[in-house]
Scaffold this motif. Structure first.
Motif, PDB file in Angstrom:
ATOM      1  N   MET A   1       0.837  -1.200   0.000  1.00 20.48           N
ATOM      2  CA  MET A   1       0.000   0.000   0.000  1.00 20.48           C
ATOM      3  C   MET A   1       0.879   1.260   0.000  1.00 20.48           C
ATOM      4  SD  MET A   1      -2.888   1.217   2.771  1.00 20.48           S
ATOM      5  CE  MET A   1      -1.688   1.487   4.065  1.00 20.48           C
ATOM      6  N   ILE A   2       0.570   2.178  -0.882  1.00 22.85           N
ATOM      7  CA  ILE A   2       1.319   3.429  -0.964  1.00 22.85           C
ATOM      8  C   ILE A   2       0.795   4.411   0.084  1.00 22.85           C
ATOM      9  CG2 ILE A   2       1.890   5.414  -2.395  1.00 22.85           C
ATOM     10  CD1 ILE A   2       1.724   3.625  -4.822  1.00 22.85           C
ATOM     11  N   ILE A   3       1.706   4.903   0.905  1.00 23.61           N
ATOM     12  CA  ILE A   3       1.352   5.864   1.958  1.00 23.61           C
ATOM     13  C   ILE A   3       1.886   7.237   1.580  1.00 23.61           C
ATOM     14  CG2 ILE A   3       1.669   6.478   4.392  1.00 23.61           C
ATOM     15  CD1 ILE A   3       1.960   3.496   4.977  1.00 23.61           C
ATOM     16  N   LYS A   4       1.078   8.249   1.792  1.00 25.60           N
ATOM     17  CA  LYS A   4       1.522   9.619   1.535  1.00 25.60           C
ATOM     18  C   LYS A   4       2.076  10.231   2.811  1.00 25.60           C
ATOM     19  CE  LYS A   4      -1.273  10.880  -2.462  1.00 25.60           C
ATOM     20  NZ  LYS A   4      -2.111  11.944  -3.063  1.00 25.60           N
ATOM     21  N   LEU A   5       3.298  10.731   2.729  1.00 29.00           N
ATOM     22  CA  LEU A   5       3.973  11.297   3.894  1.00 29.00           C
ATOM     23  C   LEU A   5       4.102  12.812   3.772  1.00 29.00           C
ATOM     24  CD1 LEU A   5       6.888   8.712   4.262  1.00 29.00           C
ATOM     25  CD2 LEU A   5       4.746   8.768   5.514  1.00 29.00           C
ATOM     26  N   ALA A   6       3.975  13.474   4.897  1.00 22.53           N
ATOM     27  CA  ALA A   6       4.168  14.931   4.930  1.00 22.53           C
ATOM     28  C   ALA A   6       5.653  15.234   5.000  1.00 22.53           C
ATOM     29  CB  ALA A   6       3.464  15.519   6.145  1.00 22.53           C
ATOM     30  N   TYR A   7       6.063  16.297   4.326  1.00 19.68           N
ATOM     31  CA  TYR A   7       7.454  16.742   4.383  1.00 19.68           C
ATOM     32  C   TYR A   7       7.491  18.156   4.927  1.00 19.68           C
ATOM     33  CZ  TYR A   7      12.158  18.154   2.917  1.00 19.68           C
ATOM     34  OH  TYR A   7      13.462  18.605   2.900  1.00 19.68           O
ATOM     35  N   SER A   8       8.344  18.380   5.916  1.00 17.94           N
ATOM     36  CA  SER A   8       8.446  19.713   6.527  1.00 17.94           C
ATOM     37  C   SER A   8       9.864  20.236   6.409  1.00 17.94           C
ATOM     38  CB  SER A   8       8.057  19.648   8.012  1.00 17.94           C
ATOM     39  OG  SER A   8       6.746  19.162   8.164  1.00 17.94           O
ATOM     40  N   PHE A   9       9.977  21.498   6.036  1.00 17.10           N
ATOM     41  CA  PHE A   9      11.269  22.176   5.917  1.00 17.10           C
ATOM     42  C   PHE A   9      11.129  23.520   6.627  1.00 17.10           C
ATOM     43  CE2 PHE A   9      15.274  22.590   3.508  1.00 17.10           C
ATOM     44  CZ  PHE A   9      15.516  23.955   3.620  1.00 17.10           C
ATOM     45  N   CYS A 120      21.762  30.246  10.935  1.00 16.07           N
ATOM     46  CA  CYS A 120      20.386  29.837  10.645  1.00 16.07           C
ATOM     47  C   CYS A 120      20.214  28.359  10.956  1.00 16.07           C
ATOM     48  CB  CYS A 120      20.054  30.064   9.168  1.00 16.07           C
ATOM     49  SG  CYS A 120      19.993  31.798   8.690  1.00 16.07           S
ATOM     50  N   GLU A 121      19.038  28.031  11.449  1.00 14.04           N
ATOM     51  CA  GLU A 121      18.714  26.634  11.717  1.00 14.04           C
ATOM     52  C   GLU A 121      17.581  26.190  10.798  1.00 14.04           C
ATOM     53  OE1 GLU A 121      17.897  23.670  15.465  1.00 14.04           O
ATOM     54  OE2 GLU A 121      16.953  25.637  15.517  1.00 14.04           O
ATOM     55  N   ILE A 122      17.784  25.050  10.183  1.00 11.20           N
ATOM     56  CA  ILE A 122      16.763  24.428   9.348  1.00 11.20           C
ATOM     57  C   ILE A 122      16.408  23.087   9.971  1.00 11.20           C
ATOM     58  CG2 ILE A 122      16.287  23.356   7.108  1.00 11.20           C
ATOM     59  CD1 ILE A 122      18.195  25.450   5.884  1.00 11.20           C
ATOM     60  N   ILE A 123      15.118  22.807  10.081  1.00  8.91           N
ATOM     61  CA  ILE A 123      14.667  21.515  10.604  1.00  8.91           C
ATOM     62  C   ILE A 123      13.888  20.783   9.519  1.00  8.91           C
ATOM     63  CG2 ILE A 123      13.262  20.348  12.333  1.00  8.91           C
ATOM     64  CD1 ILE A 123      13.849  22.622  14.229  1.00  8.91           C
ATOM     65  N   ILE A 124      14.305  19.549   9.285  1.00 12.14           N
ATOM     66  CA  ILE A 124      13.692  18.737   8.241  1.00 12.14           C
ATOM     67  C   ILE A 124      13.016  17.525   8.881  1.00 12.14           C
ATOM     68  CG2 ILE A 124      14.123  17.273   6.222  1.00 12.14           C
ATOM     69  CD1 ILE A 124      16.426  19.163   5.500  1.00 12.14           C
ATOM     70  N   GLU A 125      11.814  17.245   8.422  1.00 13.29           N
ATOM     71  CA  GLU A 125      11.021  16.164   9.012  1.00 13.29           C
ATOM     72  C   GLU A 125      10.195  15.486   7.915  1.00 13.29           C
ATOM     73  OE1 GLU A 125       8.595  15.942  13.241  1.00 13.29           O
ATOM     74  OE2 GLU A 125       8.678  17.807  12.122  1.00 13.29           O
ATOM     75  N   LEU A 126      10.222  14.180   7.884  1.00 16.89           N
ATOM     76  CA  LEU A 126       9.418  13.421   6.934  1.00 16.89           C
ATOM     77  C   LEU A 126       8.480  12.505   7.713  1.00 16.89           C
ATOM     78  CD1 LEU A 126       8.904  12.654   3.916  1.00 16.89           C
ATOM     79  CD2 LEU A 126      10.525  10.772   4.271  1.00 16.89           C
ATOM     80  N   GLY A 127       7.187  12.605   7.447  1.00 15.41           N
ATOM     81  CA  GLY A 127       6.231  11.825   8.204  1.00 15.41           C
ATOM     82  C   GLY A 127       5.785  12.564   9.454  1.00 15.41           C
ATOM     83  N   ASP A 128       4.669  12.137  10.020  1.00  9.82           N
ATOM     84  CA  ASP A 128       4.135  12.797  11.209  1.00  9.82           C
ATOM     85  C   ASP A 128       3.933  11.787  12.335  1.00  9.82           C
ATOM     86  OD1 ASP A 128       1.931  11.344  10.386  1.00  9.82           O
ATOM     87  OD2 ASP A 128       0.961  13.065   9.450  1.00  9.82           O
ATOM     88  N   LYS A 129       3.373  12.241  13.428  1.00 15.19           N
ATOM     89  CA  LYS A 129       3.168  11.402  14.602  1.00 15.19           C
ATOM     90  C   LYS A 129       2.355  10.157  14.273  1.00 15.19           C
ATOM     91  CE  LYS A 129       1.485  11.704  19.384  1.00 15.19           C
ATOM     92  NZ  LYS A 129       0.642  10.492  19.345  1.00 15.19           N
ATOM     93  N   LYS A 130       1.315  10.333  13.488  1.00 11.90           N
ATOM     94  CA  LYS A 130       0.431   9.217  13.131  1.00 11.90           C
ATOM     95  C   LYS A 130       1.205   8.114  12.423  1.00 11.90           C
ATOM     96  CE  LYS A 130      -3.996   8.318  10.832  1.00 11.90           C
ATOM     97  NZ  LYS A 130      -5.104   8.933  10.042  1.00 11.90           N
ATOM     98  N   PRO A 175      11.246  11.300  13.961  1.00 10.66           N
ATOM     99  CA  PRO A 175      12.667  11.609  13.752  1.00 10.66           C
ATOM    100  C   PRO A 175      12.786  12.889  12.939  1.00 10.66           C
ATOM    101  CG  PRO A 175      12.175   9.334  13.178  1.00 10.66           C
ATOM    102  CD  PRO A 175      10.865  10.017  13.356  1.00 10.66           C
ATOM    103  N   HIS A 176      13.678  13.779  13.328  1.00  7.93           N
ATOM    104  CA  HIS A 176      13.842  15.011  12.568  1.00  7.93           C
ATOM    105  C   HIS A 176      15.289  15.479  12.629  1.00  7.93           C
ATOM    106  CE1 HIS A 176      12.537  16.024  16.682  1.00  7.93           C
ATOM    107  NE2 HIS A 176      13.376  17.042  16.598  1.00  7.93           N
ATOM    108  N   LEU A 177      15.663  16.267  11.649  1.00  3.07           N
ATOM    109  CA  LEU A 177      17.041  16.703  11.468  1.00  3.07           C
ATOM    110  C   LEU A 177      17.186  18.189  11.738  1.00  3.07           C
ATOM    111  CD1 LEU A 177      19.966  16.200  10.350  1.00  3.07           C
ATOM    112  CD2 LEU A 177      19.019  16.678   8.073  1.00  3.07           C
ATOM    113  N   HIS A 178      18.152  18.542  12.605  1.00  3.59           N
ATOM    114  CA  HIS A 178      18.493  19.937  12.862  1.00  3.59           C
ATOM    115  C   HIS A 178      19.773  20.270  12.098  1.00  3.59           C
ATOM    116  CE1 HIS A 178      15.850  20.800  16.462  1.00  3.59           C
ATOM    117  NE2 HIS A 178      15.755  19.481  16.374  1.00  3.59           N
ATOM    118  N   ILE A 179      19.688  21.225  11.203  1.00  6.71           N
ATOM    119  CA  ILE A 179      20.864  21.695  10.456  1.00  6.71           C
ATOM    120  C   ILE A 179      21.133  23.145  10.837  1.00  6.71           C
ATOM    121  CG2 ILE A 179      21.824  22.204   8.180  1.00  6.71           C
ATOM    122  CD1 ILE A 179      20.044  20.016   7.034  1.00  6.71           C
ATOM    123  N   VAL A 180      22.357  23.431  11.235  1.00  8.58           N
ATOM    124  CA  VAL A 180      22.738  24.816  11.546  1.00  8.58           C
ATOM    125  C   VAL A 180      23.884  25.210  10.633  1.00  8.58           C
ATOM    126  CG1 VAL A 180      23.642  26.409  13.282  1.00  8.58           C
ATOM    127  CG2 VAL A 180      22.010  24.639  13.954  1.00  8.58           C
TER     128      VAL A 180
END
Length: 304
Positions: A1-9, A120-130, A175-180
């Motif tokens: 099953m194909i799941i759609k994931l949210a991407y945050s930048f 500057c800080e960039i936070i990257i996140e793929l997928g959500d709590k659910k 899981p999320h990534l902090h880039i500075v």
């Protein structure tokens, strides 16, 4: 099953300092507190970011994974400043006839005097709590390779943003990534020929293009690493700018909350309508009683 994931930048913003915004970040639908990232305006802000990103405030360094830089964000950013700006600083100082116009240390100069952010800080996140709630830690930690690819992709797409540190947080739901890093501009008419320049590097248009490219590359890396064929949720319009935490919630999750609220509103409206109808009935009974009493009163007076 194909799941759609949210991407945050998320690009850190100075609007996130308010206590109300910090509180909102702790209860966002992502399940992380990553959305409270502030702009790093000076050395004090950098130290706070260091303590948060490396979990130094509660001795939980084991919950993170460093994929770029050392265990000290402050040292990494200072080194980057020295490597990137020392030559331009010396060239600038050589042209100054007055000693008080010379810049002794550009890191300190920007921290104390500049209107531009220190880093500057960039936070990257793929997928959500659910999505991540159903995954174990081994599954989550496969994101390390995905985030490593994101760091490389970011450097390739935006070479004017020099990365000092990249840290993954595995201690929150998602899981999320902090880039500075430090955005660099060149060719300015005033001051050093090479300077820190957030507003020059991160414009509304450049952020839009950057996120468009990064999100596609991220899902490609994810599917390759996990052996899946998932896709991305639709990108929310207007999200490519300095992010205020109240604007960061994923659209589909927000939509779900709105739908639940709509259901509650409809129930409340139904009860209100029932109450209104009941009130009308009571009013009609009272009116009938008044009419009956008035008729009896007239009848009584007539008999007298």
């Amino acid at each position: 099953m194909i799941i759609k994931l949210a991407y945050s930048f998320h690009l850190g913003s100075d609007k996130n300092k308010k206590n109300s915004n910090k509180a909102s970040a702790k209860s966002n639908v992502s399940g992380t507190t990553s959305k409270s990232n502030n702009a790093i305006q000076n050395a004090t802000g950098l130290t706070k970011c260091d303590n948060h990103n490396y979990r130094k405030y509660d001795d939980r360094e084991y919950d993170i994974e460093i994929i770029r830089g050392s265990s000290s964000l402050v040292d990494d950013v200072k080194k980057l400043y020295k490597d990137e700006f020392d030559e331009a600083k010396e060239e600038y100082n050589a042209k100054q006839t007055r000693e008080n116009r010379k810049i002794k240390d550009y890191f300190t100069h920007v921290s104390n005097n500049s209107k531009s952010d220190l880093a500057c800080e960039i936070i990257i996140e793929l997928g959500d709590k659910k999505y991540w709630d159903t995954k174990d830690i081994d599954f989550k930690k496969k994101m390390t390779n995905v985030f490593k690819e994101q760091v490389i992709d970011l450097e390739t797409i935006l070479p004017t943003f020099k990365i000092a540190s990249a840290v993954i947080h595995y201690d929150e739901t998602s899981p999320h990534l902090h880039i500075v890093g430090v955005p660099i501009k060149t060719g300015g008419k005033n001051g050093m020929k090479k300077q820190v320049g957030k507003s020059d590097v991160f414009t509304k248009e450049s952020l839009r293009k950057l996120q468009d490219k990064m999100r596609v590359l991220c899902i490609e890396s994810f599917n390759k690493e996990y052996g899946l064929t998932n896709s991305l949720k639709d990108k929310k319009k207007g999200r490519n700018r300095d992010y205020h935490i109240t604007e960061m919630n994923d659209y589909m999750e927000m939509k779900e909350h709105l739908e639940k609220n709509q259901e509650s509103l409809e129930i409340a409206n139904k009860k209100a309508l029932e109450l209104d109808n009941h009130t009308k009935e009571v009013k009609e009974i009272i009116t009938d009683l008044k009419t009956t009493l008035t008729s009896k009163e007239k009848c009584f007076k007539t008999r007298r």
